[in-house]
Design a protein around this motif. Structure first.
Motif, PDB file in Angstrom:
ATOM      1  N   UNK A  86      -5.426  -4.393  -2.036  1.00 35.84           N
ATOM      2  CA  UNK A  86      -5.319  -3.652  -3.294  1.00 35.84           C
ATOM      3  C   UNK A  86      -6.718  -3.319  -3.802  1.00 35.84           C
ATOM      4  N   UNK A  87      -6.810  -2.207  -4.508  1.00 34.61           N
ATOM      5  CA  UNK A  87      -8.069  -1.766  -5.111  1.00 34.61           C
ATOM      6  C   UNK A  87      -7.811  -1.496  -6.580  1.00 34.61           C
ATOM      7  N   UNK A  88      -8.533  -2.178  -7.448  1.00 35.72           N
ATOM      8  CA  UNK A  88      -8.376  -1.981  -8.893  1.00 35.72           C
ATOM      9  C   UNK A  88      -9.530  -1.111  -9.375  1.00 35.72           C
ATOM     10  N   UNK A  89      -9.273   0.171  -9.672  1.00 31.66           N
ATOM     11  CA  UNK A  89     -10.368   1.108  -9.939  1.00 31.66           C
ATOM     12  C   UNK A  89     -11.161   0.818 -11.209  1.00 31.66           C
ATOM     13  N   UNK A  90     -10.544   0.254 -12.234  1.00 37.72           N
ATOM     14  CA  UNK A  90     -11.260   0.027 -13.494  1.00 37.72           C
ATOM     15  C   UNK A  90     -12.272  -1.096 -13.343  1.00 37.72           C
ATOM     16  N   UNK A  91     -11.822  -2.241 -12.801  1.00 36.68           N
ATOM     17  CA  UNK A  91     -12.726  -3.381 -12.635  1.00 36.68           C
ATOM     18  C   UNK A  91     -13.538  -3.288 -11.356  1.00 36.68           C
ATOM     19  N   UNK A  92     -13.076  -2.485 -10.409  1.00 31.22           N
ATOM     20  CA  UNK A  92     -13.740  -2.404  -9.112  1.00 31.22           C
ATOM     21  C   UNK A  92     -13.388  -3.547  -8.199  1.00 31.22           C
ATOM     22  N   UNK A  93     -12.384  -4.353  -8.564  1.00 34.00           N
ATOM     23  CA  UNK A  93     -11.991  -5.501  -7.747  1.00 34.00           C
ATOM     24  C   UNK A  93     -11.257  -5.047  -6.490  1.00 34.00           C
ATOM     25  N   UNK A  94     -11.665  -5.586  -5.357  1.00 33.24           N
ATOM     26  CA  UNK A  94     -10.998  -5.341  -4.082  1.00 33.24           C
ATOM     27  C   UNK A  94     -10.315  -6.636  -3.661  1.00 33.24           C
ATOM     28  N   UNK A  95      -8.994  -6.624  -3.532  1.00 29.15           N
ATOM     29  CA  UNK A  95      -8.234  -7.816  -3.180  1.00 29.15           C
ATOM     30  C   UNK A  95      -7.927  -7.807  -1.691  1.00 29.15           C
ATOM     31  N   UNK A  96      -8.133  -8.951  -1.041  1.00 27.25           N
ATOM     32  CA  UNK A  96      -7.943  -9.058   0.397  1.00 27.25           C
ATOM     33  C   UNK A  96      -7.016 -10.219   0.716  1.00 27.25           C
ATOM     34  N   UNK A  97      -6.408 -10.171   1.908  1.00 28.58           N
ATOM     35  CA  UNK A  97      -5.525 -11.244   2.333  1.00 28.58           C
ATOM     36  C   UNK A  97      -5.062 -11.021   3.748  1.00 28.58           C
ATOM     37  N   UNK A  98      -4.102 -11.826   4.176  1.00 33.29           N
ATOM     38  CA  UNK A  98      -3.595 -11.764   5.539  1.00 33.29           C
ATOM     39  C   UNK A  98      -2.807 -10.496   5.806  1.00 33.29           C
ATOM     40  N   UNK A  99      -2.696 -10.167   7.082  1.00 35.83           N
ATOM     41  CA  UNK A  99      -2.034  -8.920   7.480  1.00 35.83           C
ATOM     42  C   UNK A  99      -0.581  -8.880   7.031  1.00 35.83           C
ATOM     43  N   UNK A 100       0.077 -10.049   7.014  1.00 41.71           N
ATOM     44  CA  UNK A 100       1.495 -10.064   6.646  1.00 41.71           C
ATOM     45  C   UNK A 100       1.719  -9.568   5.216  1.00 41.71           C
ATOM     46  N   UNK A 101       0.660  -9.631   4.389  1.00 34.95           N
ATOM     47  CA  UNK A 101       0.797  -9.212   3.007  1.00 34.95           C
ATOM     48  C   UNK A 101       0.633  -7.695   2.842  1.00 34.95           C
ATOM     49  N   UNK A 102       0.373  -7.000   3.951  1.00 31.38           N
ATOM     50  CA  UNK A 102       0.294  -5.544   3.907  1.00 31.38           C
ATOM     51  C   UNK A 102       1.674  -4.887   3.974  1.00 31.38           C
ATOM     52  N   UNK A 103       2.683  -5.648   4.386  1.00 28.06           N
ATOM     53  CA  UNK A 103       4.001  -5.067   4.633  1.00 28.06           C
ATOM     54  C   UNK A 103       4.609  -4.513   3.344  1.00 28.06           C
ATOM     55  N   UNK A 104       5.059  -3.275   3.404  1.00 24.01           N
ATOM     56  CA  UNK A 104       5.644  -2.567   2.262  1.00 24.01           C
ATOM     57  C   UNK A 104       7.059  -2.134   2.634  1.00 24.01           C
ATOM     58  N   UNK A 105       7.992  -2.309   1.699  1.00 21.12           N
ATOM     59  CA  UNK A 105       9.381  -1.914   1.962  1.00 21.12           C
ATOM     60  C   UNK A 105       9.854  -0.797   1.040  1.00 21.12           C
ATOM     61  N   UNK A 106       9.196  -0.586  -0.064  1.00 22.47           N
ATOM     62  CA  UNK A 106       9.585   0.472  -0.992  1.00 22.47           C
ATOM     63  C   UNK A 106       8.326   1.167  -1.496  1.00 22.47           C
ATOM     64  N   UNK A 107       8.481   2.417  -1.814  1.00 21.93           N
ATOM     65  CA  UNK A 107       7.378   3.126  -2.441  1.00 21.93           C
ATOM     66  C   UNK A 107       7.922   4.183  -3.397  1.00 21.93           C
ATOM     67  N   UNK A 108       7.078   4.525  -4.337  1.00 15.75           N
ATOM     68  CA  UNK A 108       7.402   5.558  -5.324  1.00 15.75           C
ATOM     69  C   UNK A 108       6.350   6.654  -5.206  1.00 15.75           C
ATOM     70  N   UNK A 109       6.786   7.900  -5.265  1.00 15.61           N
ATOM     71  CA  UNK A 109       5.871   9.027  -5.116  1.00 15.61           C
ATOM     72  C   UNK A 109       6.187  10.085  -6.163  1.00 15.61           C
ATOM     73  N   UNK A 110       5.147  10.772  -6.632  1.00 14.11           N
ATOM     74  CA  UNK A 110       5.348  11.822  -7.623  1.00 14.11           C
ATOM     75  C   UNK A 110       4.869  13.165  -7.061  1.00 14.11           C
ATOM     76  N   UNK A 111       4.866  14.184  -7.890  1.00 17.90           N
ATOM     77  CA  UNK A 111       4.494  15.551  -7.519  1.00 17.90           C
ATOM     78  C   UNK A 111       5.212  16.024  -6.245  1.00 17.90           C
ATOM     79  N   UNK A 112       6.536  15.900  -6.181  1.00 21.34           N
ATOM     80  CA  UNK A 112       7.234  16.345  -4.971  1.00 21.34           C
ATOM     81  C   UNK A 112       7.121  17.855  -4.780  1.00 21.34           C
ATOM     82  N   UNK A 113       7.041  18.248  -3.527  1.00 22.41           N
ATOM     83  CA  UNK A 113       7.041  19.660  -3.136  1.00 22.41           C
ATOM     84  C   UNK A 113       8.050  19.803  -2.002  1.00 22.41           C
ATOM     85  N   UNK A 114       9.017  20.683  -2.193  1.00 22.10           N
ATOM     86  CA  UNK A 114      10.127  20.793  -1.255  1.00 22.10           C
ATOM     87  C   UNK A 114       9.995  22.047  -0.411  1.00 22.10           C
ATOM     88  N   UNK A 115      10.205  21.886   0.893  1.00 18.30           N
ATOM     89  CA  UNK A 115      10.133  23.015   1.823  1.00 18.30           C
ATOM     90  C   UNK A 115      11.415  23.842   1.808  1.00 18.30           C
TER      91      UNK A 115
END
Length: 380
Positions: free
Chosen positions: A265-294
């Motif tokens: 994770x990257x926290x832009x205001x504080x500039x903190x960069x959070x690190x950890x093991x690879x297993x903590x990179x796994x993502x199952x859901x995401x939210x996205x904005x500004x959709x553009x449809x073909x």
């Protein structure tokens, strides 16, 4: 049709222009000048912005026998692509400038100018296919999976697809190079462009550091263990990091289990960069904005696939459009998904559309949520 062939100076756009002529169109070649000082962008004919590229495009147009012009798009490119790239990194996100260039330059500013001048369509050397479907023009993946560029074209609207031509979508790259040789095009063996065209030496972190300057709010900060909160080191700019990165962390000592650490994770205001093991990179859901449809937006849950990187694999997913954003449930966890990246939605080979990722849920968070009592999950 009267067609503008966008000629970058590479082999693909040259052959695309030649094929548009063969198809009976009245073709005019156009090279986009994206920098008022081309030497400040990528050099050595490895990008799409150099003086060498402009000369290569002109020579190809001469061989094909079509008129050729250079259109100055440097101001639009700087404002809509370069500045956007800087702003996104300063905010801790990881953008893809090629998508933004396709969206705002090649298929917005160029298409608008072409239509105003009486042209009917813009042809490019992108690898994607167009077919006429029941609901209008559809964009599908290219025949050559290694060169498929439908991901970076996922920002195009149905209206823009009606004025687009992709003559190479049904070909293998090896065949395109062989055809260029037969046509006498000197770019037949020219290497493909890669990296970011406006970063002259390929050092993105160094370029960002130079452009953002000492006054950037996230100029420096701490590298922190995501589990224990321990400060492992410091850095000179969070823009040098992206989620999923392993190399260059310079934390000074290994993890307790001896395994590598990754940026989580990257926290832009504080500039903190959070690190950890690879297993903590796994993502199952995401939210996205500004959709553009073909084409038409999904009118209910879509069980299809999504692609999260330009050269990444497809992930089975269920996609839901909720108000002005898109919710994506990944059927299997994906790693290294960062805010700012595009999620491109597919239904089979058809490109449904795209959106910009703004938030993700890690697999471990989802697992903890499912472990809660049923009445608590219902209230959440």
């Amino acid at each position: 049709m009267r067609v503008v062939a966008a000629m970058s100076g590479g082999v693909d756009s040259a052959v695309a222009a030649a094929r548009a002529v063969d198809a009976g169109h009245e073709v005019t070649g156009v090279h986009l000048a994206l920098s008022r000082n081309p030497a400040s962008y990528r050099s050595g004919a490895r990008g799409c912005c150099t003086v060498e590229d402009s000369n290569d495009a002109r020579r190809a147009a001469d061989v094909i026998g079509i008129p050729f012009y250079v259109w100055d798009m440097s101001e639009e490119f700087h404002d809509d692509v370069v500045t956007d790239f800087l702003d996104e990194y300063a905010a801790g996100r990881t953008p893809n400038p090629c998508l933004r260039c396709n969206e705002r330059i090649k298929f917005a500013a160029v298409l608008d100018r072409a239509v105003a001048l009486g042209f009917d369509a813009v042809a490019t050397g992108h690898y994607a296919t167009l077919v006429d479907g029941a609901a209008g023009r559809e964009m599908h993946r290219a025949v050559d999976p290694a060169k498929d560029q439908s991901y970076v074209l996922g920002v195009l609207t149905a209206g823009q697809l009606e004025h687009a031509l992709f003559p190479l979508g049904g070909s293998l790259k090896t065949d395109v190079r062989a055809e260029a040789g037969r046509r006498g095009l000197l770019v037949a063996d020219k290497p493909d462009s890669h990296d970011i065209c406006f970063v002259a030496d390929g050092d993105t972190a160094g370029w960002l550091s130079e452009k953002l300057g000492d006054d950037a709010p996230n100029r420096g900060g701490e590298v922190v263990d995501d589990v224990t909160g321990e400060v492992l080191g410091t850095h000179g700019g969070s823009w040098a990091y992206t989620i999923g990165q392993r190399r260059g962390l310079r934390v000074g000592r290994p993890a307790a289990d001896g395994r590598p650490r990754y940026v989580l994770d990257i926290e832009p205001v504080s500039g903190t960069v959070r690190v950890g093991g690879r297993e903590r990179l796994a993502v199952t859901r995401l939210r996205a904005d500004r959709p553009r449809w073909c084409g038409p937006a999904p009118d209910g849950p879509l069980r299809g696939t999504v692609q999260l990187r330009a050269h990444g694999r497809e992930h089975a997913a269920t996609v839901r459009v909720v108000d002005d954003h898109v919710d994506v449930e990944l059927h299997e966890a994906a790693e290294g998904v960062a805010p700012g990246q595009a999620v491109v939605v597919y239904d089979g080979s058809r490109v449904v559309g795209s959106a910009t990722i703004v938030a993700t849920d890690r697999a471990e968070h989802a697992a903890r949520a499912d472990a809660r009592p049923a009445d608590e999950r219902a209230r959440a």
